[in-house]
Design a protein around this motif. Sequence first.
Motif, PDB file in Angstrom:
ATOM      1  N   VAL A  59     -16.755 131.412 -13.314  1.00 22.57           N
ATOM      2  CA  VAL A  59     -16.013 132.316 -14.190  1.00 22.57           C
ATOM      3  C   VAL A  59     -15.328 133.405 -13.374  1.00 22.57           C
ATOM      4  O   VAL A  59     -14.153 133.732 -13.589  1.00 22.57           O
ATOM      5  CB  VAL A  59     -16.956 132.941 -15.238  1.00 22.57           C
ATOM      6  CG1 VAL A  59     -16.261 134.071 -15.989  1.00 22.57           C
ATOM      7  CG2 VAL A  59     -17.437 131.881 -16.223  1.00 22.57           C
ATOM      8  N   LEU A  60     -16.068 133.987 -12.397  1.00 27.50           N
ATOM      9  CA  LEU A  60     -15.484 135.025 -11.559  1.00 27.50           C
ATOM     10  C   LEU A  60     -14.308 134.487 -10.748  1.00 27.50           C
ATOM     11  O   LEU A  60     -13.264 135.129 -10.649  1.00 27.50           O
ATOM     12  CB  LEU A  60     -16.547 135.593 -10.613  1.00 27.50           C
ATOM     13  CG  LEU A  60     -16.048 136.587  -9.551  1.00 27.50           C
ATOM     14  CD1 LEU A  60     -15.316 137.745 -10.195  1.00 27.50           C
ATOM     15  CD2 LEU A  60     -17.211 137.086  -8.714  1.00 27.50           C
ATOM     16  N   SER A  61     -14.452 133.296 -10.179  1.00 25.72           N
ATOM     17  CA  SER A  61     -13.369 132.757  -9.365  1.00 25.72           C
ATOM     18  C   SER A  61     -12.160 132.382 -10.221  1.00 25.72           C
ATOM     19  O   SER A  61     -11.022 132.424  -9.742  1.00 25.72           O
ATOM     20  CB  SER A  61     -13.858 131.542  -8.568  1.00 25.72           C
ATOM     21  OG  SER A  61     -14.387 130.549  -9.409  1.00 25.72           O
ATOM     22  N   ILE A  62     -12.367 132.024 -11.498  1.00 25.89           N
ATOM     23  CA  ILE A  62     -11.227 131.807 -12.402  1.00 25.89           C
ATOM     24  C   ILE A  62     -10.443 133.110 -12.565  1.00 25.89           C
ATOM     25  O   ILE A  62      -9.213 133.149 -12.508  1.00 25.89           O
ATOM     26  CB  ILE A  62     -11.707 131.296 -13.779  1.00 25.89           C
ATOM     27  CG1 ILE A  62     -12.097 129.826 -13.696  1.00 25.89           C
ATOM     28  CG2 ILE A  62     -10.605 131.468 -14.828  1.00 25.89           C
ATOM     29  CD1 ILE A  62     -12.573 129.252 -15.015  1.00 25.89           C
TER      30      ILE A  62
ATOM     31  N   ILE B  81     -17.829 131.070  -3.502  1.00 24.10           N
ATOM     32  CA  ILE B  81     -17.084 130.860  -2.249  1.00 24.10           C
ATOM     33  C   ILE B  81     -16.126 129.688  -2.390  1.00 24.10           C
ATOM     34  O   ILE B  81     -14.954 129.769  -2.009  1.00 24.10           O
ATOM     35  CB  ILE B  81     -18.070 130.629  -1.085  1.00 24.10           C
ATOM     36  CG1 ILE B  81     -18.840 131.913  -0.783  1.00 24.10           C
ATOM     37  CG2 ILE B  81     -17.317 130.162   0.163  1.00 24.10           C
ATOM     38  CD1 ILE B  81     -19.964 131.722   0.206  1.00 24.10           C
ATOM     39  N   ILE B  82     -16.615 128.575  -2.947  1.00 23.96           N
ATOM     40  CA  ILE B  82     -15.753 127.408  -3.132  1.00 23.96           C
ATOM     41  C   ILE B  82     -14.590 127.752  -4.064  1.00 23.96           C
ATOM     42  O   ILE B  82     -13.429 127.395  -3.808  1.00 23.96           O
ATOM     43  CB  ILE B  82     -16.566 126.230  -3.686  1.00 23.96           C
ATOM     44  CG1 ILE B  82     -17.551 125.725  -2.619  1.00 23.96           C
ATOM     45  CG2 ILE B  82     -15.649 125.087  -4.134  1.00 23.96           C
ATOM     46  CD1 ILE B  82     -18.502 124.664  -3.111  1.00 23.96           C
ATOM     47  N   GLY B  83     -14.894 128.470  -5.144  1.00 20.17           N
ATOM     48  CA  GLY B  83     -13.853 128.833  -6.098  1.00 20.17           C
ATOM     49  C   GLY B  83     -12.797 129.739  -5.508  1.00 20.17           C
ATOM     50  O   GLY B  83     -11.600 129.608  -5.807  1.00 20.17           O
ATOM     51  N   ILE B  84     -13.203 130.665  -4.647  1.00 15.96           N
ATOM     52  CA  ILE B  84     -12.233 131.586  -4.038  1.00 15.96           C
ATOM     53  C   ILE B  84     -11.260 130.836  -3.138  1.00 15.96           C
ATOM     54  O   ILE B  84     -10.040 131.051  -3.194  1.00 15.96           O
ATOM     55  CB  ILE B  84     -12.978 132.687  -3.257  1.00 15.96           C
ATOM     56  CG1 ILE B  84     -13.597 133.684  -4.238  1.00 15.96           C
ATOM     57  CG2 ILE B  84     -12.024 133.403  -2.303  1.00 15.96           C
ATOM     58  CD1 ILE B  84     -14.449 134.739  -3.584  1.00 15.96           C
ATOM     59  N   PHE B  85     -11.773 129.951  -2.296  1.00 20.96           N
ATOM     60  CA  PHE B  85     -10.872 129.197  -1.422  1.00 20.96           C
ATOM     61  C   PHE B  85      -9.960 128.275  -2.229  1.00 20.96           C
ATOM     62  O   PHE B  85      -8.779 128.095  -1.890  1.00 20.96           O
ATOM     63  CB  PHE B  85     -11.680 128.411  -0.392  1.00 20.96           C
ATOM     64  CG  PHE B  85     -12.200 129.256   0.739  1.00 20.96           C
ATOM     65  CD1 PHE B  85     -11.325 129.744   1.702  1.00 20.96           C
ATOM     66  CD2 PHE B  85     -13.531 129.577   0.832  1.00 20.96           C
ATOM     67  CE1 PHE B  85     -11.778 130.541   2.743  1.00 20.96           C
ATOM     68  CE2 PHE B  85     -14.007 130.373   1.866  1.00 20.96           C
ATOM     69  CZ  PHE B  85     -13.129 130.862   2.829  1.00 20.96           C
TER      70      PHE B  85
END
Length: 871
Positions: free
Chosen positions: A436-439, A508-512
């Motif tokens: 949710v945060l990386s979205i 971490i995966i979502g940010i990249f």
Amino acid sequence: MFNTIRSRLIVVGILLAASIIALIPRDRTVAYREGGRVSYRTERKIPVNLGLDLQGGMHLALELDQSKRVSADPAKDAELAVTVLRKRIDEFGVLEPLVQRVGKDRIVVELPGLKDPARAKGIVQRSAFLEMRITDKTSALEKAMPSMDRALRDLGITAGAGAKAKSTAVEKLLGGDSTKAAQDTTKVEGGVLASLIQANGGGTPGEYLVGEAAYPRVDSLLQLPQVHRLWPRGIEFFWDRQPTSVGTAQYRYLYALEDKPIITGSSLVNAQAQVDPLTNQSVVLFELDRLGGRKFGQETGKHVNDYMAILLDNQVQGRPPVIQSRIERRGEIRLGSRSLQDAQDLALTLRAGALPIPLKIVEERQVLASLGQDSIRQGITAGIVGTLLVILVMVGYYGLSGVLAVSALVLYGILTFGTLSVFEATLTLPGLAGFVLSIGIAVDANVLIFERMREELALGKTVRLAIDEGFKHAMPAIIDSNLATVLTALFLFQFGTGPVKGFAVTLIIGIFASLITAVFFTRTLYMIWLKRRPDMATIPLGNLRLFKNAHYDFISYRRIAYGVTGALLAVGLAFLIFRGVNESVEFTGGTLMQIKPDQAVTVDKMRSGLDAVGLAGAEIQPFAGSNEFMIRARVAAPGTDANNTQATATAVTKALDQIVGPGKYTVVHTESVGPKVGGELRRQAFLAMLLSFIAVLIYLAFRFEWRFGVAAVIATAHDIFTTIGFIAVAHLEVSLVVVAGVLTMVGYSLNDTIIIFDRVREHLRRDRRSDFAGILNQSINETLPRSILTHGTTLGTLLALAIFGGEVIRPFALVMFFGVFTGTFSSIFIAAPVLLYIEQRWPGADARGVRTSSPGKPATAPNTRRPQPAN
């Protein structure tokens, strides 16, 4: 390299294809051990591993083997065993495991999505007690054997020279007929042991051969009290871990070793598995600490040309090597023909440490998802509603550019889950929080780019130049905010355990993935658009614009903001002092009950019944293949002991009476349980947060200046404390889900602060003479549309989670809702004023040495600013 549309589309195509392939379910052959043999089975690989709360897994109940206890403190042994098991399972690669103490000497281990149960059980049960001992050079066993055989004859256990020996009741109890067991070995006149044990002539000193068929019986004879007391002084006997072929016969090596080890595994600091390139055998390389290395060097120096046996859990690991020279901190354990996976498992258990007491498995079962299908369905519904809200806002506000952003968001989702599948990460509810945060970060990057494009168009630049400049000027803020969040997540992963690690991995995966989609993919879409429409007069960014040409003097309200935040902190502190934090059973421990209703009961019905009797937040774990449930709960009523087993059991039975009726269920087991999150995990979580703050401070000091880093950390700390106060005032039950919400909120707050600071740095580099307060005001006003739009979308998503998410997800949504709100507040009214105060108190060269004049007094507007578009 990526200046052409073709090269960019190739990269996007490769990433998309790889992610889709990783997400395709497929069958694969898996090797596993069963009864000492390697077997194979075919299983369907699911795209993403789900945690215990989403899919269930393997349930093991372990007990400490009291017969092997050597410590006088059983409670300390149990706590140490829990710590060692948790380290082993974390290294084994199972994210989000449950390792929980139950009662005095029982430990429950639950492992989600396990692929090799037999291997996991072996790792869990192995004591991993490492010793190194010198073999006997004095032939002490041969000298003591006549007296040991006389003791056996006194017990009626005898053996003749090739004749059938008399079989006594004691002998039958120990394994049957001695003559039959001796058929594999050289028979020697004089007694049972002499007929079963033969020296390995010309071999290693202290090494003996015993027929594999006779091995259990010889071991039993040596352990008889009448024989054991006749063992040679200073010598102990140990067996090789596996049999050895000598010709056509199978033998087991017996070793006479010195009773004092020259070193133990307590001095070990690292162990790694590898394959010896010369012999192609699996080996484990180990490293000792300084004190252990010094002692090991002294002892091996004394025993050059002697043989040293390596023992693990009282079994010799292969034939003892000869000490050819002094060995200090580094050495190796050779595993012969055993596989590399065996070596990896051994290295893993050695790194995690030895169990204080051996463990035995007393129960092994499969458990279903702890959230229940009701919570999972509610979570999916909330996710769909939140996603639709994001799409509606982006398309409605930015028009056709919003459509491009939504397309990038679709690719982001595929890349994220594809990467999770490749790394075989485990996704749980805290992990979904990271998603949710990386979205939000992915959407935020697009909003930053679009707003910068609008600014460039307002300055009269062409469409192509506005697009180029929009991406160029947005990139520093995107990179700084994302890298700061990645730094925080890395420390959470390194020092956290269980849910904290799951959160960090997904984040971490979502940010990249968001960097690839929001920057690279969106830019590619604009390049295609420009090629097809080279005559475009403007960029389709929609007609709506929040806070256009805003000139609010936020800095002048800083004292009012300090008063508001001080009041919030004071109220929260008062509630913390007088009412305390309502911790869940995960933190406090409570009561574990295994119950079996006579009729089928759903998880949601069970949960509603427990909520009705004051057991909100109780964990419900259904067992697979039966109508049984494991309930972890605690009584939280005023004036009641939260850990009172009897009170909790009474409340559970009251709920069951209402759900299925009195007498229509069976209470299989009731026991008090320790917390899932013990003192060690709390210390690690605190250490992770502290080190992540230090890392962010150093990073911002490098990228900006130390004053910026201090202000950002103070603002983030403010958000943590006010959110904790909100939790206390709302009396929310603090569970691991709520902790995940706090971690997610920290990421949002830090991201927002860095984006404002990045705009401040940009103005400082362009205009060195403007007063600092005016620059802060201008930067906040320019980023205000982005802050309101991004956080407004996030708040709408969280509102959907709170309404549709159900009881399990609602606390997370409420904490996040308040956290995002206070994070926006602190970025504007705390971080910027604190930075101004620091700059006034300790003036310096702001933003990496670009400012030389001292800051002026607060002002409502800067002296020089960029041209603004006409109204």
